[in-house]
Design a protein around this motif. Structure first.
Motif, short mmCIF file in Angstrom:
data_model
loop_
_atom_site.label_atom_id
_atom_site.label_comp_id
_atom_site.label_asym_id
_atom_site.label_seq_id
_atom_site.Cartn_x
_atom_site.Cartn_y
_atom_site.Cartn_z
N THR A 164 0.83 -1.21 0.00
CA THR A 164 0.00 0.00 0.00
C THR A 164 0.87 1.26 0.00
OG1 THR A 164 -1.66 -1.20 1.29
CG2 THR A 164 -1.91 1.18 1.17
N GLY A 165 2.02 1.17 0.65
CA GLY A 165 2.91 2.34 0.66
C GLY A 165 3.18 2.91 2.05
N HIS B 3 5.16 6.41 2.71
CA HIS B 3 4.57 7.50 3.50
C HIS B 3 5.52 7.92 4.62
CE1 HIS B 3 1.68 10.12 5.37
NE2 HIS B 3 1.93 9.52 6.53
N LYS C 219 -4.51 4.21 3.52
CA LYS C 219 -4.88 3.77 2.18
C LYS C 219 -4.49 4.86 1.19
CE LYS C 219 -9.67 5.29 2.55
NZ LYS C 219 -11.07 4.97 2.58
N ARG C 220 -4.31 4.45 -0.04
CA ARG C 220 -3.90 5.43 -1.06
C ARG C 220 -5.09 6.23 -1.54
NH1 ARG C 220 0.07 2.30 -5.11
NH2 ARG C 220 1.72 1.88 -3.61
N SER D 89 -6.04 8.71 4.24
CA SER D 89 -6.04 8.50 2.82
C SER D 89 -4.97 9.47 2.29
CB SER D 89 -7.43 8.83 2.30
OG SER D 89 -7.41 8.95 0.92
N ASN E 181 -1.68 10.64 -0.74
CA ASN E 181 -0.89 10.50 -1.96
C ASN E 181 0.59 10.50 -1.58
OD1 ASN E 181 -0.11 13.20 -1.59
ND2 ASN E 181 -1.83 13.95 -2.82
N MET E 182 1.47 10.68 -2.56
CA MET E 182 2.89 10.55 -2.25
C MET E 182 3.60 11.90 -2.16
SD MET E 182 3.80 6.82 -3.70
CE MET E 182 4.22 7.15 -5.35
#
Lengths: 91, 247
Positions: free
Chosen positions: B114-115, B119, B176-177, B228, B230-231
């Motif tokens: 998921t990242g 993050h 979550k993205r 929630s 983004n990058m």
């Protein structure tokens, strides 16, 4: 009938949840959300109980007739049995 | 060889097969002659077990099967055995990326891929020297009357980000993205499914029962959030402010 060993019931944020901490392949994976009545029934069933004993406990806890208590108990037990949290025992 | 180590305050003697572990766990060894609470011994079949588990995970997550070395698999076997015992000391393995900022721990959990690590790398960019990585992958959580503490361990992910420190948990964020950066507070009862999915489940019945009880305590004691993100770097600021009551 009785709740399976290893099933934990917990009150949280005004709701009740149950998880199955037992072992074995038939273990229920996940979390069951319960209302107050369902949690009451589940907690009663941590000891082996007959339907008569359960109905009596419910009429003491809630202001209901034995008929309504039995109807509710049967519904709860049906749901708990469907997800495998109840083992057979005395009817 | 059998040296003694300390992870999340638990002193353990480990009898293992490959030298690699000594290098892997550098910085967590106990001085010679210290008493221990637990002992672990690794046998060849423990390594075979990890090989099968890893292959099954690769298949389940749709990756090509990788051939893992025995010394690497041994580190997994040691952690599995350790965590099985740690639970009875009120210590849980929580799959998450944990970073300390100004001495408090912030944890990010999500399904693999998921990242989380991405993050948390934004947090390091934002906070510079104020930030210290605790563990990028598998920190231990010590649940006490005084609070919940995130502890570093050598099992800290493929980039080996972490340190031998512990810090009180300020919040746990399920990540979550998304297109925009948004954070909201979750009630413990609502965080429970996401939380349980990332906690190590012991094999033993007593351990399993304790793990569930500790998870309930955790859900009651620690603030939870849903992020929630983004990058972009803004994601770290939104998360930090949200987790510090700026909601």
């Amino acid at each position: 009938m009785k709740l399976k060993d290893g099933v934990l019931i917990q009150e949280m944020d005004g709701k009740f949840v149950a998880v199955d901490a037992g072992s074995g392949p038939e273990r229920f994976h996940g979390i069951v959300n319960m209302n107050h009545t369902a949690a009451f029934v589940a907690r009663q069933l941590q000891k082996d109980r007959t339907m008569e004993e359960l109905v009596e406990a419910m009429t003491q806890e809630y202001d209901v007739t034995p008929e309504v208590a039995r109807e509710n108990a049967e519904k709860m037990i049906g749901q708990l049995t469907a997800i495998g949290l109840i083992t057979e025992g005395q009817p | 060889m059998a040296k003694a180590w300390q992870f999340a305050g638990i002193r353990v003697k480990i009898q293992h097969l490959y030298d690699y572990f000594d290098e892997f766990a550098l910085g967590y060894e106990l001085p010679e002659g210290e008493s221990v609470e637990e002992e672990i011994e690794i046998k060849p079949h423990d390594i075979e077990y990890e090989r099968e588990r890893s292959a099954a995970t690769d298949r389940a997550e749709g990756r090509a099967p990788v051939s893992y070395s025995d010394p690497y698999l041994e580190t997994l076997a040691i952690y599995r055995k350790f965590c099985e015992k740690a639970i009875l000391h009120d210590v849980l393995l929580f799959h998450a990326s944990a970073i300390a900022v100004d001495g408090k721990a912030y944890l990010f959990a999500a399904p693999s891929g998921t990242g989380k690590s991405t993050h948390v790398s934004l947090w390091r960019e934002c906070f510079g020297d104020r930030a210290v990585m605790i563990n990028d992958d598998k920190p231990l959580l010590r649940v006490t009357k005084e609070g919940v503490f995130a502890c570093g361990t050598p099992w800290n992910g493929k980039h080996r980000l972490g340190s031998n420190i512990s810090a009180e948990v300020a919040g746990i964020c399920l990540l979550k993205r998304g297109e925009i950066n948004q954070i909201e507070r979750l009630r413990g009862v609502d965080a429970l499914p996401g939380l349980m999915a990332q906690i190590f489940m012991p094999e033993g019945e007593a351990g399993r029962q304790r793990m569930m009880e500790l998870t309930f305590q955790l859900a009651k004691k620690v603030p939870f959030f849903q992020l929630s993100c983004n990058m972009e770097k803004e994601a770290a600021m939104v998360a930090f402010e949200g987790m510090n009551g700026g909601l």
